[in-house]
Design a protein around this motif. Sequence first.
Motif, PDB file in Angstrom:
ATOM      1  N   SER A 101      -4.939  -1.536  -5.216  1.00 47.98           N
ATOM      2  CA  SER A 101      -5.295  -1.905  -3.831  1.00 47.98           C
ATOM      3  C   SER A 101      -5.898  -3.302  -3.782  1.00 47.98           C
TER       4      SER A 101
ATOM      5  N   PHE B 163       0.818  -1.218   0.000  1.00 49.88           N
ATOM      6  CA  PHE B 163       0.000   0.000   0.000  1.00 49.88           C
ATOM      7  C   PHE B 163       0.855   1.274   0.000  1.00 49.88           C
ATOM      8  N   GLU B 164       2.050   1.201   0.576  1.00 45.85           N
ATOM      9  CA  GLU B 164       2.929   2.390   0.632  1.00 45.85           C
ATOM     10  C   GLU B 164       3.281   2.895  -0.770  1.00 45.85           C
TER      11      GLU B 164
ATOM     12  N   LEU C 293       1.201   3.085  -3.353  1.00 42.59           N
ATOM     13  CA  LEU C 293       0.034   3.593  -4.088  1.00 42.59           C
ATOM     14  C   LEU C 293       0.256   5.025  -4.575  1.00 42.59           C
TER      15      LEU C 293
END
Lengths: 111, 135
Positions: free
Chosen positions: B46, B10-11, B13
């Motif tokens: 995601s 997620f970092e 994105l």
Amino acid sequence: MEISNQDFKHCTLLAVKGRVDSSTAPQFSQALADVAEKGMYKIVVDMTELEYMSSAGFRALLATQRDCKKYNRGELILSVVPERIREALELAGFTELFKLFDDNTAAVGHF
Amino acid sequence: MPKETFQAKFEYLDEIREFVGAIATQGGFSDKEIYNIQLAADEAASNIIEHAYEGIKDALMEITCNMEGSTITISMFDKGKSFDPSNVKQPDVEADLSERQIGGLGVFLMRKIMDDVHYESNSKGNLLVMKKRRG
């Protein structure tokens, strides 16, 4: 993403700045839960400096709205929602679930 | 054709949104369209991180993004579990608060924003292709 809180007599204003995505949504969600845990179920989310929010943020808003509405006159409302974010909320059908206010004074005054 | 490999975390994105945003900007999309294209790419990535690579560390995803005429194409390739967005139940976006579903919203937004969302899966991996026309 940065979050700050301000307590008013009848509600808490939570200002969220920057970007809320799957990476930062857990923090946003926790901040909302912390407010509710203090027994404040009247929450204004100030989006003045919010640049971006994905569905991960929308889910956090939805979960908190559900919690708040369990209590007498509890509610989460949105204030100064930037145009792009409002459009995405509309696309997701979320503008039916939250009251939107154009400024924080009116939002805080709602409670 | 611009192609980048990202760690499936997620970092990253932010970087994924910047990557597709830059190409959409060069392609002449409006600010509103660029925001939405970035949102669709974020939701797609995601889902790959959360579902295709559920419980897997150090996974990678490959993203290709290009303009052809007035159409932007974003392709995402992963080697995780197959996750076909078309199998995700459409959330009822008119349901009231208590009935409102928490899941499926990302896929719903991807489909609303992009003109075409296509998914295929084989022994090599999974490929998601999304297209949107300018204007």
